[in-house]
Design an enzyme around this catalytic site. Structure first.
Site, PDB file in Angstrom:
ATOM      1  N   LYS A 128       6.386 -22.867 -36.376  1.00  0.00           N
ATOM      2  CA  LYS A 128       6.671 -21.516 -36.886  1.00  0.00           C
ATOM      3  C   LYS A 128       5.452 -20.666 -36.603  1.00  0.00           C
ATOM      4  O   LYS A 128       4.342 -21.189 -36.459  1.00  0.00           O
ATOM      5  CB  LYS A 128       6.913 -21.568 -38.402  1.00  0.00           C
ATOM      6  N   ASP A 168      12.672 -14.406 -36.536  1.00  0.00           N
ATOM      7  CA  ASP A 168      12.742 -14.618 -37.992  1.00  0.00           C
ATOM      8  C   ASP A 168      12.617 -13.210 -38.585  1.00  0.00           C
ATOM      9  O   ASP A 168      12.928 -12.233 -37.883  1.00  0.00           O
ATOM     10  CB  ASP A 168      11.613 -15.568 -38.462  1.00  0.00           C
TER      11      ASP A 168
HETATM   12  P1  NDP Z   1      15.556  -9.684 -40.961  1.00  0.00           P
HETATM   13  O1  NDP Z   1      14.211  -9.151 -40.712  1.00  0.00           O
HETATM   14  O2  NDP Z   1      16.637  -9.398 -40.000  1.00  0.00           O
HETATM   15  O3  NDP Z   1      16.082  -9.255 -42.398  1.00  0.00           O
HETATM   16  C1  NDP Z   1      15.352  -9.541 -43.547  1.00  0.00           C
HETATM   17  C2  NDP Z   1      16.076  -8.943 -44.749  1.00  0.00           C
HETATM   18  O4  NDP Z   1      15.465  -9.418 -45.937  1.00  0.00           O
HETATM   19  C3  NDP Z   1      15.995  -7.425 -44.788  1.00  0.00           C
HETATM   20  O5  NDP Z   1      17.133  -6.913 -45.418  1.00  0.00           O
HETATM   21  C4  NDP Z   1      14.740  -7.189 -45.641  1.00  0.00           C
HETATM   22  O6  NDP Z   1      14.717  -5.927 -46.287  1.00  0.00           O
HETATM   23  C5  NDP Z   1      14.886  -8.311 -46.649  1.00  0.00           C
HETATM   24  N1  NDP Z   1      13.577  -8.728 -47.152  1.00  0.00           N
HETATM   25  C6  NDP Z   1      12.525  -9.185 -46.411  1.00  0.00           C
HETATM   26  N2  NDP Z   1      11.475  -9.442 -47.197  1.00  0.00           N
HETATM   27  C7  NDP Z   1      11.865  -9.124 -48.451  1.00  0.00           C
HETATM   28  C8  NDP Z   1      11.225  -9.180 -49.697  1.00  0.00           C
HETATM   29  N3  NDP Z   1       9.950  -9.609 -49.826  1.00  0.00           N
HETATM   30  N4  NDP Z   1      11.946  -8.810 -50.803  1.00  0.00           N
HETATM   31  C9  NDP Z   1      13.222  -8.378 -50.685  1.00  0.00           C
HETATM   32  N5  NDP Z   1      13.881  -8.303 -49.506  1.00  0.00           N
HETATM   33  C10 NDP Z   1      13.214  -8.677 -48.425  1.00  0.00           C
HETATM   34  O7  NDP Z   1      15.352 -11.274 -41.123  1.00  0.00           O
HETATM   35  P2  NDP Z   1      16.434 -12.434 -41.005  1.00  0.00           P
HETATM   36  O8  NDP Z   1      17.745 -11.986 -41.500  1.00  0.00           O
HETATM   37  O9  NDP Z   1      16.324 -13.014 -39.647  1.00  0.00           O
HETATM   38  O10 NDP Z   1      15.809 -13.522 -42.007  1.00  0.00           O
HETATM   39  C11 NDP Z   1      16.185 -13.588 -43.384  1.00  0.00           C
HETATM   40  C12 NDP Z   1      15.855 -14.966 -43.915  1.00  0.00           C
HETATM   41  O11 NDP Z   1      16.593 -15.947 -43.174  1.00  0.00           O
HETATM   42  C13 NDP Z   1      14.394 -15.392 -43.807  1.00  0.00           C
HETATM   43  O12 NDP Z   1      14.064 -16.208 -44.911  1.00  0.00           O
HETATM   44  C14 NDP Z   1      14.373 -16.241 -42.541  1.00  0.00           C
HETATM   45  O13 NDP Z   1      13.306 -17.174 -42.562  1.00  0.00           O
HETATM   46  C15 NDP Z   1      15.719 -16.949 -42.670  1.00  0.00           C
HETATM   47  N6  NDP Z   1      16.274 -17.484 -41.444  1.00  0.00           N
HETATM   48  C16 NDP Z   1      16.454 -16.705 -40.337  1.00  0.00           C
HETATM   49  C17 NDP Z   1      17.016 -17.235 -39.196  1.00  0.00           C
HETATM   50  C18 NDP Z   1      17.314 -16.406 -38.000  1.00  0.00           C
HETATM   51  O14 NDP Z   1      17.917 -16.944 -37.051  1.00  0.00           O
HETATM   52  N7  NDP Z   1      16.976 -15.137 -37.961  1.00  0.00           N
HETATM   53  C19 NDP Z   1      17.360 -18.658 -39.119  1.00  0.00           C
HETATM   54  C20 NDP Z   1      17.205 -19.375 -40.366  1.00  0.00           C
HETATM   55  C21 NDP Z   1      16.657 -18.793 -41.453  1.00  0.00           C
HETATM   56  P3  NDP Z   1      13.853  -4.711 -45.629  1.00  0.00           P
HETATM   57  O15 NDP Z   1      14.614  -4.326 -44.376  1.00  0.00           O
HETATM   58  O16 NDP Z   1      13.854  -3.647 -46.678  1.00  0.00           O
HETATM   59  O17 NDP Z   1      12.500  -5.276 -45.334  1.00  0.00           O
HETATM   60  O1  2IT Z   2      14.152 -20.467 -39.797  1.00  0.00           O
HETATM   61  C1  2IT Z   2      14.727 -20.671 -38.697  1.00  0.00           C
HETATM   62  O2  2IT Z   2      15.365 -21.699 -38.486  1.00  0.00           O
HETATM   63  C2  2IT Z   2      14.638 -19.624 -37.678  1.00  0.00           C
HETATM   64  N1  2IT Z   2      14.029 -18.585 -37.915  1.00  0.00           N
HETATM   65  C3  2IT Z   2      15.259 -19.831 -36.330  1.00  0.00           C
HETATM   66  C4  2IT Z   2      14.392 -20.693 -35.469  1.00  0.00           C
HETATM   67  C5  2IT Z   2      14.832 -20.820 -34.021  1.00  0.00           C
HETATM   68  O3  2IT Z   2      14.044 -21.424 -33.287  1.00  0.00           O
HETATM   69  O4  2IT Z   2      15.909 -20.368 -33.638  1.00  0.00           O
END
Ligand code: NDP
Ligand code: 2IT
Length: 447
Positions: A128, A168
């Site tokens: 990561k 992420d």
């Molecule tokens: P994005 O940046 O696309 O979206 C993040 C969302 O979470 C936004 O709505 C943001 O609001 C909100 N957010 C972020 N930080 C905070 C906080 N401290 N308090 C409240 N709201 C918050 O990220 P992702 O959707 O990609 O990721 C979301 C979660 O999913 C993370 O935990 C990530 O690790 C996990 N994840 C992502 C994967 C992926 O493929 N993208 C895979 C597996 C897990 P704002 O816009 O106002 O900041």
């Molecule tokens: O938390 C996760 O699994 C991710 N942000 C996606 C990682 C990836 O390599 O697609």
């Protein structure tokens, strides 16, 4: 289950050797607790060196990133990439750009990735990275220059057989494109398999943008089927409104559920008639606005600033924003309001106390390392397509994703039952992931 003497000693040592990294301690503690039944059954796994190696990153890179904003002001940020385990394959995991990123956050995410990636069965190790760069309000040019500056150092450490970053929080296909552009420029190689989550035109995979959110919903579908329920007519609350949340909402909508709330860092949106994926798309992608703009377009909806959505009644909760966003009081409110199931879209969004509340109330609870594994699994499919210069159809890729999520679901349940914890997805996910990575580590010898 309480820690035995060996793991207690190991955990105390980890805390003292890694001070000021509470998220990392939390993630390690959760895994060490839930693998106790496996350690008891197979004493060879209690080898302190195996556990010590499992909890010590293979490598950690921290670097300075210097970039210039649109006004000519110079900024200095900190960059990270942690390669936690390459026992099962090259390091694999996303990059997070958010002001809260520090070494402990990156290490907790990379540690979780070990077990998640093992569960996919796809031969990917765990890593990561990210930066404390805050992308909010930055222009496209600033984002590009930051990504180029970040890759100027990172390129030395990654490659299709070494370490494959992806997105992420704060990193989507635009950022991955700029990162890959700089990687290509510096290395003089179009090695598409060095980064995943790319735009289609530069070697991305269909379904990767949707994969994490869709995957969570396929997992929920399997959990509900286990209890004789379906998603049809269920009421759901999702937190976040980013990549994971948006695609989870779209798939839930497709499957006949009603998502009554979602959120962002400034508050939550309540739309009792069901959050509309098309309006959410308009707000987030066309207008590039904050979530409160949704309420201007849909009169029945209201935006509640400064609060999280967990006191809105629902049968299913999908926390999909960030770590420790759902605490004990939120869990109590959810249970009181008729909750059946929780699936973590984010990594470690529920605090340990919240998980205890769900456990005691008999709620079906899917930890992130199982429920959100569809994103990284589809990244591995993108790597496969890049390696053989192939392109798969949406339906084939989506079917593989759905099959993978059902398989992870079943692996969790079978493992949990095998260790006398029927229905306990946390035990199932942690023990299954641990056993896979431990046997690879043993096969590789002391490295
Ligand atoms: P994005 O940046 O696309 O979206 C993040 C969302 O979470 C936004 O709505 C943001 O609001 C909100 N957010 C972020 N930080 C905070 C906080 N401290 N308090 C409240 N709201 C918050 O990220 P992702 O959707 O990609 O990721 C979301 C979660 O999913 C993370 O935990 C990530 O690790 C996990 N994840 C992502 C994967 C992926 O493929 N993208 C895979 C597996 C897990 P704002 O816009 O106002 O900041
Ligand atoms: O938390 C996760 O699994 C991710 N942000 C996606 C990682 C990836 O390599 O697609």
């Amino acid at each position: 289950m309480p820690l035995d003497a060996v793991t207690t000693g190991l955990y105390n040592e980890i805390v003292s050797r890694n001070p000021a990294e509470p998220e990392f301690h939390q993630a390690v503690s959760e895994v060490l607790h839930s693998i106790q039944p496996a350690l008891q059954r197979q004493p060879s796994l209690r080898d302190a060196s195996l556990l010590q190696r499992l909890c010590e990153p293979e490598r950690q890179v921290m670097f300075r990133i210097v970039w210039v904003d649109d006004n000519g002001t110079t900024h200095v940020n900190r960059g990270f990439r942690v390669g936690f385990s390459s026992a099962l394959g090259p390091y694999k995991g996303g990059l997070r750009f958010h002001r809260s990123v520090n070494l402990g956050v990156v290490k907790f995410l990379a540690f979780e990735q070990i077990f998640k990636n093992a569960l996919t069965g796809l031969g990917i190790g765990a890593g990561k990275g990210g930066s404390d760069f805050d992308p909010s309000g930055r222009s496209d040019g600033e984002i590009m220059r930051f990504c180029q500056a970040y890759m100027t150092e990172l390129h030395r450490h990654i490659g299709p057989q070494t370490d494959i970053p992806a997105g992420d929080i704060g990193v989507g296909s635009r950022e991955i494109g700029y990162l890959f552009g700089q990687y290509k420029r510096i290395t003089n190689r179009f090695e598409a398999g060095t980064l995943t989550g790319k735009d289609l035109v530069i070697g991305g995979s269909l379904v990767r943008p949707e994969a994490t959110g869709y995957g969570v919903v396929y997992f929920v579908e399997a959990m509900l089927a286990e209890r004789g329920h379906s998603l049809e007519d269920k009421t759901v609350v999702v937190s976040g409104s980013g990549n994971v949340a948006q695609h989870a909402i779209a798939k839930l909508h497709q499957m006949g559920a009603t998502v009554v709330a979602c959120s962002d860092s400034s508050g939550f949106l309540h739309d009792p008639s069901g959050v509309r994926p098309d309006v959410l798309h308009e707000v987030k992608h066309v207008r590039r606005a904050k979530l409160d703009a949704y309420a201007d377009l849909v009169p029945a909806a209201r935006f509640v600033p400064g609060r999280s959505p967990w006191d809105i009644p629902c049968e299913i909760a999908v926390p999909a924003a960030t770590q420790n966003e759902l605490g004990e009081a939120d869990a109590v409110a959810l249970v009181k309001n008729g909750l059946i199931a929780v699936a973590e879209g984010a990594n470690m969004p529920c605090t340990p106390k919240a998980v205890e509340v769900f456990d005691e109330a008999g709620i079906a609870f899917a930890p992130g390392k199982a429920a959100n594994a569809g994103g990284v699994a589809t990244s591995a499919l993108e790597m496969q397509q890049n390696a053989c210069r192939d392109r798969w159809s949406f339906s084939d890729t989506d079917k593989t994703l759905a099959d993978t999520m059902r398989s992870i679901h079943n692996t969790c349940l079978i493992t949990a039952a095998n260790y006398e914890k029927p229905g306990d997805y946390v035990t199932g996910a942690n023990i299954s992931g641990f056993l896979t990575v431990a046997s690879a580590m043993n096969a590789l010898g002391l490295v």
